[in-house]
Design a protein around this motif. Sequence first.
Motif, PDB file in Angstrom:
ATOM      1  N   SER A 106       0.811  -1.230   0.000  1.00  0.00           N
ATOM      2  CA  SER A 106       0.000   0.000   0.000  1.00  0.00           C
ATOM      3  C   SER A 106       0.842   1.276   0.000  1.00  0.00           C
ATOM      4  N   GLY A 107       0.193   2.345  -0.445  1.00  0.00           N
ATOM      5  CA  GLY A 107       0.832   3.652  -0.440  1.00  0.00           C
ATOM      6  C   GLY A 107       0.998   4.173   0.981  1.00  0.00           C
ATOM      7  N   VAL A 108      -0.001   3.946   1.808  1.00  0.00           N
ATOM      8  CA  VAL A 108       0.075   4.476   3.169  1.00  0.00           C
ATOM      9  C   VAL A 108       1.206   3.788   3.925  1.00  0.00           C
ATOM     10  N   ASN A 109       1.401   2.504   3.674  1.00  0.00           N
ATOM     11  CA  ASN A 109       2.516   1.789   4.294  1.00  0.00           C
ATOM     12  C   ASN A 109       3.853   2.332   3.787  1.00  0.00           C
ATOM     13  N   HIS A 131      -4.842  19.102   4.087  1.00  0.00           N
ATOM     14  CA  HIS A 131      -4.011  17.953   3.735  1.00  0.00           C
ATOM     15  C   HIS A 131      -4.701  16.643   4.069  1.00  0.00           C
ATOM     16  N   TRP A 132      -4.253  15.585   3.410  1.00  0.00           N
ATOM     17  CA  TRP A 132      -4.706  14.232   3.757  1.00  0.00           C
ATOM     18  C   TRP A 132      -4.212  13.940   5.175  1.00  0.00           C
ATOM     19  N   PRO A 133      -5.122  13.625   6.119  1.00  0.00           N
ATOM     20  CA  PRO A 133      -4.717  13.560   7.530  1.00  0.00           C
ATOM     21  C   PRO A 133      -3.632  12.528   7.811  1.00  0.00           C
ATOM     22  N   ALA A 182      -3.571  16.768  -5.154  1.00  0.00           N
ATOM     23  CA  ALA A 182      -3.762  16.625  -3.713  1.00  0.00           C
ATOM     24  C   ALA A 182      -5.147  16.114  -3.329  1.00  0.00           C
ATOM     25  N   ASN A 183      -5.149  15.375  -2.267  1.00  0.00           N
ATOM     26  CA  ASN A 183      -6.346  15.024  -1.527  1.00  0.00           C
ATOM     27  C   ASN A 183      -6.345  15.948  -0.310  1.00  0.00           C
ATOM     28  N   PRO A 184      -7.356  16.774  -0.057  1.00  0.00           N
ATOM     29  CA  PRO A 184      -8.677  16.784  -0.649  1.00  0.00           C
ATOM     30  C   PRO A 184      -8.904  17.865  -1.716  1.00  0.00           C
ATOM     31  N   ALA A 210       7.416  13.023  -2.069  1.00  0.00           N
ATOM     32  CA  ALA A 210       6.371  13.324  -3.060  1.00  0.00           C
ATOM     33  C   ALA A 210       5.335  12.213  -3.009  1.00  0.00           C
ATOM     34  N   ASP A 211       4.135  12.561  -2.559  1.00  0.00           N
ATOM     35  CA  ASP A 211       3.043  11.579  -2.542  1.00  0.00           C
ATOM     36  C   ASP A 211       2.354  11.672  -3.892  1.00  0.00           C
ATOM     37  N   ASP A 212       2.733  10.728  -4.777  1.00  0.00           N
ATOM     38  CA  ASP A 212       2.307  10.799  -6.184  1.00  0.00           C
ATOM     39  C   ASP A 212       1.139   9.874  -6.507  1.00  0.00           C
ATOM     40  N   VAL A 213       0.370   9.479  -5.496  1.00  0.00           N
ATOM     41  CA  VAL A 213      -0.635   8.435  -5.761  1.00  0.00           C
ATOM     42  C   VAL A 213      -1.736   8.889  -6.727  1.00  0.00           C
ATOM     43  N   TYR A 214      -1.917  10.201  -6.876  1.00  0.00           N
ATOM     44  CA  TYR A 214      -2.938  10.675  -7.834  1.00  0.00           C
ATOM     45  C   TYR A 214      -2.314  11.194  -9.129  1.00  0.00           C
ATOM     46  N   GLU A 215      -1.056  10.868  -9.389  1.00  0.00           N
ATOM     47  CA  GLU A 215      -0.378  11.490 -10.544  1.00  0.00           C
ATOM     48  C   GLU A 215      -1.054  11.170 -11.874  1.00  0.00           C
ATOM     49  N   ASN A 241       4.027   5.866  -4.417  1.00  0.00           N
ATOM     50  CA  ASN A 241       2.964   5.640  -5.390  1.00  0.00           C
ATOM     51  C   ASN A 241       2.114   4.450  -4.970  1.00  0.00           C
ATOM     52  N   SER A 242       1.017   4.235  -5.711  1.00  0.00           N
ATOM     53  CA  SER A 242       0.047   3.224  -5.289  1.00  0.00           C
ATOM     54  C   SER A 242      -0.752   2.723  -6.477  1.00  0.00           C
ATOM     55  N   PHE A 243      -1.202   1.495  -6.371  1.00  0.00           N
ATOM     56  CA  PHE A 243      -2.093   0.937  -7.396  1.00  0.00           C
ATOM     57  C   PHE A 243      -3.561   1.255  -7.101  1.00  0.00           C
ATOM     58  N   SER A 244      -3.827   1.845  -5.938  1.00  0.00           N
ATOM     59  CA  SER A 244      -5.213   1.987  -5.477  1.00  0.00           C
ATOM     60  C   SER A 244      -6.093   2.812  -6.407  1.00  0.00           C
ATOM     61  N   LYS A 245      -5.601   3.976  -6.816  1.00  0.00           N
ATOM     62  CA  LYS A 245      -6.500   4.950  -7.440  1.00  0.00           C
ATOM     63  C   LYS A 245      -6.591   4.771  -8.955  1.00  0.00           C
ATOM     64  N   GLY A 246      -5.445   4.652  -9.627  1.00  0.00           N
ATOM     65  CA  GLY A 246      -5.457   4.589 -11.092  1.00  0.00           C
ATOM     66  C   GLY A 246      -6.064   3.312 -11.629  1.00  0.00           C
ATOM     67  N   TRP A 252      -6.447  -4.140  -2.530  1.00  0.00           N
ATOM     68  CA  TRP A 252      -5.326  -5.070  -2.743  1.00  0.00           C
ATOM     69  C   TRP A 252      -4.134  -4.733  -1.872  1.00  0.00           C
ATOM     70  N   ARG A 253      -4.007  -3.478  -1.520  1.00  0.00           N
ATOM     71  CA  ARG A 253      -2.915  -2.958  -0.713  1.00  0.00           C
ATOM     72  C   ARG A 253      -1.574  -3.181  -1.398  1.00  0.00           C
ATOM     73  N   LEU A 254      -1.335  -2.387  -2.412  1.00  0.00           N
ATOM     74  CA  LEU A 254      -0.070  -2.481  -3.144  1.00  0.00           C
ATOM     75  C   LEU A 254       0.390  -1.084  -3.557  1.00  0.00           C
TER      76      LEU A 254
HETATM   77  C1  LIG Z   1      -2.993  11.498  -0.692  1.00  0.00           C
HETATM   78  C2  LIG Z   1      -2.999  10.027  -0.504  1.00  0.00           C
HETATM   79  N1  LIG Z   1      -1.826   9.391  -0.396  1.00  0.00           N
HETATM   80  C3  LIG Z   1      -1.752   8.064  -0.220  1.00  0.00           C
HETATM   81  C4  LIG Z   1      -2.901   7.307  -0.146  1.00  0.00           C
HETATM   82  C5  LIG Z   1      -2.718   5.851   0.104  1.00  0.00           C
HETATM   83  O1  LIG Z   1      -3.322   4.975  -0.744  1.00  0.00           O
HETATM   84  P1  LIG Z   1      -3.208   3.432  -0.502  1.00  0.00           P
HETATM   85  O2  LIG Z   1      -2.753   3.198   0.896  1.00  0.00           O
HETATM   86  O3  LIG Z   1      -4.570   2.878  -0.756  1.00  0.00           O
HETATM   87  O4  LIG Z   1      -2.206   2.919  -1.485  1.00  0.00           O
HETATM   88  C6  LIG Z   1      -4.156   7.927  -0.228  1.00  0.00           C
HETATM   89  C7  LIG Z   1      -5.405   7.171  -0.077  1.00  0.00           C
HETATM   90  O5  LIG Z   1      -6.483   7.697   0.093  1.00  0.00           O
HETATM   91  C8  LIG Z   1      -4.199   9.319  -0.423  1.00  0.00           C
HETATM   92  O6  LIG Z   1      -5.363   9.984  -0.535  1.00  0.00           O
END
Ligand SMILES: Cc1ncc(COP(=O)(O)O)c(C=O)c1O
Length: 399
Positions: A106-109, A131-133, A182-184, A210-215, A241-246, A252-254
């Motif tokens: 996961s990206g958060v990990n 910011h994303w908390p 950015a989120n949100p 750089a939190d690029d998960v929404y790139e 980066n993350s597979f979650s959003k795109g 899946w947590r990757l």
């Molecule tokens: C800004 C941001 N970074 C990282 C993540 C982490 O995504 P994930 O843990 O699902 O890979 C999220 C998920 O909402 C996010 O909004």
Amino acid sequence: MTGALPLSEPHHDTLARAEIEALPGSLIRAVAQEGLGRADVIPLWFGEPDGVTPDFIREAAKRSLDAGQTFYTSNHGIPALRNAIATYQAGLGRKSGAGRVCVTPSGVNAILLACQALLSPGDRVVLPTPHWPNLAGIAAVAGATVATVRLRLLDGRWRIGLDELLAALTPDTRMVMLNAPANPTGWMLTAPEQAVLLAHCRRHGIWILADDVYERIVFTGRVAPGFLEITEPEDRVLSVNSFSKGWAMTGWRLGWITAPEALMPALGKMMEFNTSCAPEFVQRAGIAALEQGEAVVAATVARYRACRDLAAQLLGALPGVRVPYPEGAMYAFLSVEGCTDSLALARALLREAGVGLAPGRAFGPAGEGCLRLCFAVEEATLREACGRIARFLAGWREP
Ligand SMILES: Cc1ncc(COP(=O)(O)O)c(C=O)c1O
């Protein structure tokens, strides 16, 4: 005297570390908790696409399971996925190489591991806000002190005051966390802004996370401007980066980290002492997503663009509601005139209108007065949700 402590009295020694006890709970979950399981609620509180992961990705995981790939992998991930990530990033103009990639569950990990590897108690971390908390929370878990810099609304868009951010990046700053898109807020950094920030951080030895998960969720172009386009391999830049959003793979947590090669042994150790590795069948699914997923990403972004436009049009037309135009990600972050308690407003919307939104205050004090709506849903669902919000707000007054 010996003997067990009385269970009814929480004792000092049974509490977690002070930093952990001090962490606020998630206000997004505080609202969601009240509505989960209610069939009449339209849940738009989490950052999650409403569709399941595409077939070809699920098939790749099934094939892997059928082939018996159920064992530990190396800490940094299977070579095939690390190579696939490097190739994928190169195709987007990002410099990396498999030796600089660490696969994470996961990206958060990935953010947690990076912060635990780089931050010491008392370190200063700078973070644009709202910011994303989790970014602030993770820095706090690592014992860091977080200083925020407010984004500003300019011509209906969120923007960073670059001078203000640079002034906050003092020589004693250890890290700046930049989540763009950015989120949100859907805010993005421009390529020239990134160049200025990189030069400044190089001068002062500041790490850029750089939190690029929404790139890939951007509404002009194929990918957001990225620090990996302009960094040298030894720069103190770490992309998460993350597979979650795109690819619609939240469950899946990757995810992955791209970092200087010198940091790789440390990240390997962090992985070892954390989860040791991401599951192999999940990693195999990740390869399928990267190698065959471009059409899915393009279709997803096209759908979200239409959703963004619809949400901006329907909500922006409501009296007292402003919807700054998100340039990326999957959220409308609307401000509601007269709202000073977004948690109470989100709860009332849930209770009385059956729409689940995230309270703006969840994203820091700068988000107060706002609500976050995830628009990654079917058009009919979005129309219904906006209709309910409109009817509710027409009769709403803050008590
Ligand atoms: C800004 C941001 N970074 C990282 C993540 C982490 O995504 P994930 O843990 O699902 O890979 C999220 C998920 O909402 C996010 O909004």
